[in-house]
Design a protein around this motif. Structure first.
Motif, PDB file in Angstrom:
ATOM      1  N   ALA A  11      35.662  49.189  51.649  1.00  0.00           N
ATOM      2  CA  ALA A  11      34.236  49.089  51.362  1.00  0.00           C
ATOM      3  C   ALA A  11      33.903  48.885  49.888  1.00  0.00           C
ATOM      4  CB  ALA A  11      33.524  50.336  51.878  1.00  0.00           C
ATOM      5  N   CYS A  12      34.816  49.210  48.999  1.00  0.00           N
ATOM      6  CA  CYS A  12      34.472  49.157  47.575  1.00  0.00           C
ATOM      7  C   CYS A  12      35.716  48.921  46.733  1.00  0.00           C
ATOM      8  CB  CYS A  12      33.795  50.467  47.156  1.00  0.00           C
ATOM      9  SG  CYS A  12      34.928  51.871  47.211  1.00  0.00           S
ATOM     10  N   HIS A  14      37.317  50.940  44.969  1.00  0.00           N
ATOM     11  CA  HIS A  14      38.310  52.005  45.146  1.00  0.00           C
ATOM     12  C   HIS A  14      39.247  51.683  46.311  1.00  0.00           C
ATOM     13  CE1 HIS A  14      39.941  56.087  45.570  1.00  0.00           C
ATOM     14  NE2 HIS A  14      39.772  55.901  46.850  1.00  0.00           N
ATOM     15  N   CYS A  15      38.682  51.217  47.388  1.00  0.00           N
ATOM     16  CA  CYS A  15      39.478  50.845  48.567  1.00  0.00           C
ATOM     17  C   CYS A  15      40.446  49.719  48.203  1.00  0.00           C
ATOM     18  CB  CYS A  15      38.579  50.363  49.694  1.00  0.00           C
ATOM     19  SG  CYS A  15      37.362  51.558  50.238  1.00  0.00           S
TER      20      CYS A  15
HETATM   21 CU   LIG Z   1      36.020  52.344  48.951  1.00  0.00          CU
END
Ligand SMILES: [Cu+2]
Length: 69
Positions: A11-12, A14-15
């Motif tokens: 999703a972002c 970080h992922c």
């Molecule tokens: Cu994420």
């Protein structure tokens, strides 16, 4: 050789980083490029890695593998 892993659940940024790290840590993976928009990871391998190993690494990072090509 190249492989493309189609991944659900990212999703972002970080992922993206988590998947890149998980795959990049595998012996035999020389390059990883993750696209959030396309929901995939492009890999360059310097030896043939079993799809099960790739799938496992992504799943352990917390994401779902849809397909590996
Ligand atoms: Cu994420």
């Amino acid at each position: 050789m190249e492989k493309i892993i189609y991944i659900e659940g990212m999703a972002c940024g970080h992922c993206k980083t988590a998947v890149e790290k998980a795959l990049g840590a595998l012996d035999g993976v020389s390059k990883v490029e993750v696209s959030l928009e396309e929901k995939l990871a492009k890999l360059i391998l310097d030896k043939n890695l079993d799809d099960a190993i790739l799938k496992n690494a992504v799943e352990e990072a917390g994401y779902e593998v849809v397909e590996i090509k």
